[in-house]
Design a protein around this motif. Structure first.
Motif, PDB file in Angstrom:
ATOM      1  N   ASP A   2      19.178  77.606   5.934  1.00 55.22           N
ATOM      2  CA  ASP A   2      18.683  76.329   6.424  1.00 55.22           C
ATOM      3  C   ASP A   2      19.692  75.225   6.103  1.00 55.22           C
ATOM      4  O   ASP A   2      20.429  75.295   5.115  1.00 55.22           O
ATOM      5  N   ILE A   3      19.734  74.173   6.920  1.00 58.52           N
ATOM      6  CA  ILE A   3      20.653  73.050   6.696  1.00 58.52           C
ATOM      7  C   ILE A   3      20.271  72.242   5.454  1.00 58.52           C
ATOM      8  O   ILE A   3      21.110  71.589   4.837  1.00 58.52           O
ATOM      9  N   LEU A   4      19.000  72.292   5.070  1.00 58.62           N
ATOM     10  CA  LEU A   4      18.546  71.567   3.885  1.00 58.62           C
ATOM     11  C   LEU A   4      19.153  72.127   2.601  1.00 58.62           C
ATOM     12  O   LEU A   4      19.295  71.406   1.610  1.00 58.62           O
ATOM     13  N   THR A   5      19.519  73.395   2.601  1.00 59.68           N
ATOM     14  CA  THR A   5      20.148  73.957   1.405  1.00 59.68           C
ATOM     15  C   THR A   5      21.580  73.452   1.257  1.00 59.68           C
ATOM     16  O   THR A   5      22.095  73.363   0.141  1.00 59.68           O
ATOM     17  N   PHE A   6      22.220  73.118   2.367  1.00 57.20           N
ATOM     18  CA  PHE A   6      23.596  72.611   2.302  1.00 57.20           C
ATOM     19  C   PHE A   6      23.669  71.091   2.190  1.00 57.20           C
ATOM     20  O   PHE A   6      24.744  70.538   1.982  1.00 57.20           O
ATOM     21  N   LEU A   7      22.555  70.411   2.344  1.00 54.46           N
ATOM     22  CA  LEU A   7      22.542  68.947   2.309  1.00 54.46           C
ATOM     23  C   LEU A   7      23.098  68.374   0.994  1.00 54.46           C
ATOM     24  O   LEU A   7      23.909  67.447   1.030  1.00 54.46           O
ATOM     25  N   PRO A   8      22.738  68.858  -0.179  1.00 53.85           N
ATOM     26  CA  PRO A   8      23.329  68.308  -1.412  1.00 53.85           C
ATOM     27  C   PRO A   8      24.851  68.473  -1.461  1.00 53.85           C
ATOM     28  O   PRO A   8      25.567  67.578  -1.918  1.00 53.85           O
ATOM     29  N   ILE A  10      26.876  68.628   1.128  1.00 55.10           N
ATOM     30  CA  ILE A  10      27.448  67.713   2.125  1.00 55.10           C
ATOM     31  C   ILE A  10      27.501  66.288   1.570  1.00 55.10           C
ATOM     32  O   ILE A  10      28.496  65.587   1.720  1.00 55.10           O
ATOM     33  N   VAL A  11      26.432  65.872   0.890  1.00 56.90           N
ATOM     34  CA  VAL A  11      26.394  64.529   0.294  1.00 56.90           C
ATOM     35  C   VAL A  11      27.455  64.418  -0.805  1.00 56.90           C
ATOM     36  O   VAL A  11      28.163  63.406  -0.909  1.00 56.90           O
TER      37      VAL A  11
END
Length: 157
Positions: A2-8, A10-11
């Motif tokens: 999921d993209i939410l797992t990579f969000l931290p 990326i930030v």
């Protein structure tokens, strides 16, 4: 995934990119400031010393740190190039904004009261102390303390 797992991640990468970008801008501005130095301008070194630029070379500058005293410094050691008014204010104490024709404030407030006589205050002695009594000496006080010791006692405190 999921993209939410990579969000931290990326930030975090975005924050690192912004920090390095601002640091590069600061470095470029400092390098430009050092390259724009001209002989005769006032500078402050990174150590906090104020001097006048005499000669500018590729990697070094010749600074006059005092009248007749010259020193060679690396260009990277220049912390700030100052304009003439600021340099004169700091080094020579010249302040063009101060007008010396105005009334000067006295160091002593007694001249402002208009009284010719000022009551003197005696801070040296108590009223109870007699004039005839000798002052105790420091040695006398120490000897009085040492009299109470016996042979086996130590001088520890």
């Amino acid at each position: 995934m999921d993209i939410l797992t990579f969000l931290p991640f990326i930030v975090l990468i975005g924050a690192m990119f912004l920090m390095t970008r601002s640091a590069k801008k600061k470095q470029a501005a400092a390098a430009q400031m050092r390259n724009d130095m001209q002989p005769g301008t006032g500078v402050r070194t990174i150590g906090g010393m104020y001097a006048t630029v005499k000669e500018v070379h590729d990697d070094t500058v010749l600074l006059e740190v005092a009248p007749g005293v010259h020193a060679v410094y690396a260009k990277n050691s220049i912390g700030a190039v100052l304009d003439d008014a600021e340099y004169n204010r700091i080094v020579h104490g010249d302040d063009p904004e101060l007008d010396t024709d105005d009334a000067v404030v006295p160091d002593d407030a007694s001249s402002l009261t208009g009284d010719a006589e000022v009551a003197k205050i005696d801070l040296g002695k108590d009223d109870d102390a007699s004039e005839d009594a000798p002052a105790k000496d420091v040695k006398d006080v120490k000897d009085a303390k040492d009299e109470g010791k016996t042979d086996g006692e130590a001088d520890t405190k």
